[in-house]
Design a protein around this motif. Structure first.
Motif, short mmCIF file in Angstrom:
data_model
loop_
_atom_site.label_atom_id
_atom_site.label_comp_id
_atom_site.label_asym_id
_atom_site.label_seq_id
_atom_site.Cartn_x
_atom_site.Cartn_y
_atom_site.Cartn_z
N TYR A 93 0.83 -1.20 0.00
CA TYR A 93 0.00 0.00 0.00
C TYR A 93 0.87 1.25 0.00
N LEU A 94 1.87 1.27 0.86
CA LEU A 94 2.75 2.44 0.94
C LEU A 94 3.56 2.62 -0.34
N LYS A 95 4.05 1.53 -0.90
CA LYS A 95 4.80 1.60 -2.15
C LYS A 95 3.91 2.10 -3.28
N GLY A 96 2.68 1.67 -3.29
CA GLY A 96 1.73 2.09 -4.32
C GLY A 96 1.34 3.54 -4.22
N GLN A 97 1.53 4.15 -3.06
CA GLN A 97 1.24 5.57 -2.90
C GLN A 97 2.26 6.44 -3.64
N SER A 146 4.50 5.18 -6.26
CA SER A 146 4.63 4.77 -7.65
C SER A 146 3.59 3.67 -7.92
N PRO A 147 3.15 3.55 -9.16
CA PRO A 147 2.12 2.55 -9.47
C PRO A 147 2.57 1.13 -9.16
N LEU A 148 1.71 0.38 -8.49
CA LEU A 148 1.97 -1.01 -8.17
C LEU A 148 1.33 -1.86 -9.27
N LEU A 149 2.16 -2.46 -10.10
CA LEU A 149 1.64 -3.23 -11.23
C LEU A 149 1.15 -4.59 -10.75
N LEU A 150 -0.14 -4.75 -10.75
CA LEU A 150 -0.77 -5.99 -10.35
C LEU A 150 -2.11 -6.06 -11.07
N LEU A 151 -2.14 -6.75 -12.18
CA LEU A 151 -3.32 -6.79 -13.04
C LEU A 151 -4.12 -8.05 -12.77
N ASN A 177 5.34 -9.03 -8.49
CA ASN A 177 4.22 -8.58 -7.66
C ASN A 177 3.17 -9.67 -7.48
N THR A 178 2.99 -10.50 -8.49
CA THR A 178 2.05 -11.62 -8.38
C THR A 178 2.50 -12.60 -7.31
#
Length: 102
Positions: free
Chosen positions: A3-7, A9-14, A85-86
């Motif tokens: 969550y913090l990392k995604g704040q 830079s975009p967290l690539l997880l499709l 990330n997966t």
């Protein structure tokens, strides 16, 4: 942590692409994930790329406007980031789901 990392830079997880990659790595005979076999990884990566690209019937996730601003095309950096990330975020969820269903 994600969550913090995604704040910042975009967290690539499709959803579709990553779940399908993870499912392709699962061995139904042994009920375990195989991340070491080259044949399994090649097949799983092919499935990942197919889901990203899409086809005439199914819309590819790389065509999403938000994602296309981050990554214009499919390359090794994108694929490795999705796989990393997966394994980190979706694999524990998938293992928990498998425990419940078996």
């Amino acid at each position: 942590m994600g969550y913090l990392k995604g704040q910042n830079s975009p967290l690539l997880l499709l959803n579709n692409s990553c779940w399908n990659w993870l499912s392709a790595c699962f061995n139904k005979i042994t009920n375990q994930y195989d991340f070491s076999s080259p044949n399994v990884l090649q097949k799983a990566e092919s499935i990942l790329v197919q889901n990203l690209q899409g086809n005439k019937i199914k819309y590819g996730e790389i065509k999403d406007l938000y994602l296309s601003r981050i990554h214009k095309n499919i390359n090794d950096i994108l694929i490795q980031s999705l796989i990393k990330n997966t394994k980190k975020y979706l694999l524990p969820i998938k293992k928990h789901i498998i425990k419940i269903t078996f």
